[in-house]
Motif scaffolding. Sequence first.
Motif, mmCIF file in Angstrom:
data_model
loop_
_atom_site.group_PDB
_atom_site.id
_atom_site.type_symbol
_atom_site.label_atom_id
_atom_site.label_comp_id
_atom_site.label_asym_id
_atom_site.label_seq_id
_atom_site.Cartn_x
_atom_site.Cartn_y
_atom_site.Cartn_z
ATOM 1 N N SER A 100 0.788 -1.230 0.000
ATOM 2 C CA SER A 100 0.000 0.000 0.000
ATOM 3 C C SER A 100 0.821 1.282 0.000
ATOM 4 N N SER A 101 0.143 2.351 -0.379
ATOM 5 C CA SER A 101 0.765 3.678 -0.344
ATOM 6 C C SER A 101 1.028 4.124 1.090
ATOM 7 N N LEU A 102 0.263 3.595 2.037
ATOM 8 C CA LEU A 102 0.472 3.957 3.447
ATOM 9 C C LEU A 102 1.835 3.466 3.928
ATOM 10 N N THR A 103 2.173 2.216 3.602
ATOM 11 C CA THR A 103 3.493 1.701 3.972
ATOM 12 C C THR A 103 4.584 2.510 3.291
ATOM 13 N N TRP A 104 4.392 2.790 2.017
ATOM 14 C CA TRP A 104 5.364 3.594 1.248
ATOM 15 C C TRP A 104 5.562 4.968 1.886
ATOM 16 N N THR A 105 4.468 5.634 2.220
ATOM 17 C CA THR A 105 4.538 6.965 2.822
ATOM 18 C C THR A 105 5.204 6.934 4.191
ATOM 19 N N THR A 106 4.860 5.929 4.993
ATOM 20 C CA THR A 106 5.423 5.809 6.341
ATOM 21 C C THR A 106 6.930 5.606 6.303
ATOM 22 N N LEU A 107 7.381 4.712 5.437
ATOM 23 C CA LEU A 107 8.820 4.446 5.355
ATOM 24 C C LEU A 107 9.593 5.672 4.885
ATOM 25 N N LYS A 108 9.011 6.430 3.978
ATOM 26 C CA LYS A 108 9.696 7.600 3.444
ATOM 27 C C LYS A 108 9.673 8.777 4.415
ATOM 28 N N GLN A 109 8.517 9.023 5.023
ATOM 29 C CA GLN A 109 8.380 10.213 5.869
ATOM 30 C C GLN A 109 8.819 9.971 7.308
ATOM 31 N N ARG A 110 8.315 8.920 7.908
ATOM 32 C CA ARG A 110 8.630 8.684 9.322
ATOM 33 C C ARG A 110 10.055 8.171 9.514
ATOM 34 N N TYR A 111 10.475 7.263 8.637
ATOM 35 C CA TYR A 111 11.798 6.652 8.806
ATOM 36 C C TYR A 111 12.845 7.220 7.844
ATOM 37 N N GLU A 112 12.424 8.143 7.007
ATOM 38 C CA GLU A 112 13.311 8.872 6.108
ATOM 39 C C GLU A 112 14.146 7.958 5.198
ATOM 40 N N LEU A 113 13.531 6.880 4.721
ATOM 41 C CA LEU A 113 14.200 6.029 3.748
ATOM 42 C C LEU A 113 14.093 6.682 2.373
ATOM 43 N N ASN A 114 15.129 6.536 1.565
ATOM 44 C CA ASN A 114 15.037 7.077 0.214
ATOM 45 C C ASN A 114 14.248 6.106 -0.662
ATOM 46 N N SER A 115 14.070 6.450 -1.920
ATOM 47 C CA SER A 115 13.232 5.636 -2.809
ATOM 48 C C SER A 115 13.747 4.209 -2.930
ATOM 49 N N GLU A 116 15.053 4.065 -3.121
ATOM 50 C CA GLU A 116 15.635 2.728 -3.277
ATOM 51 C C GLU A 116 15.496 1.914 -2.003
#
Length: 204
Positions: free
Chosen positions: A165-181
Amino acid sequence: MSKEKSDRRSYTSPLRSNQKENTRDRILDTLAEIISEGRILDFTVKDVAIRAGISYGTVYRHFPTRESFLEALYEAASTIIAQSAPFIPQSLDDIPAMAGNTLKIFEEKANLVQAFTIALLVNNVKPKSRNQRDQKIQALVIENAPHLSAGAVKETAAIISHLCSSLTWTTLKQRYELNSEETTEAMNWALQVLINSLTGHEKD
């Protein structure tokens, strides 16, 4: 009434239809901008109309309520994703690769995806397209892991759906600051580990 007048009234102009669709898209793009700025709780139809440079009446005809705005936003994003990366797995093993294709679209349409993800969370919107995907995943779990109980099937399908889901994608990017890769790698790894444990085999 003459036949000529009747034909003229029943005729639908392709140009007019295109203009109507373009107006709708413009409204939704504007809504995505507003939500991405953190205004999910206080925006109004008037706010969208002013930002989009479209009359209030026109916006209202397309979207008379906040709920219709948010539902349409999700469906628009879902349509873009479905057309660009169709989610039609034939088995559980197909899901990680398909999820990877979907993540590429998330990155390309980041503003829109972020907006509808926020909208889903805050307003608890439950679009039909999402339910259909969830049902497809649950059917695959039943087919590929017949040893699971009904409760385990439900739980497993829910986790797989969430990982895609987009929720997991958003959480990993915003909360945990992971880059796209890093985000793609983490989501793919989690899906692969779970699916391997269900099907009882490891993929190379």
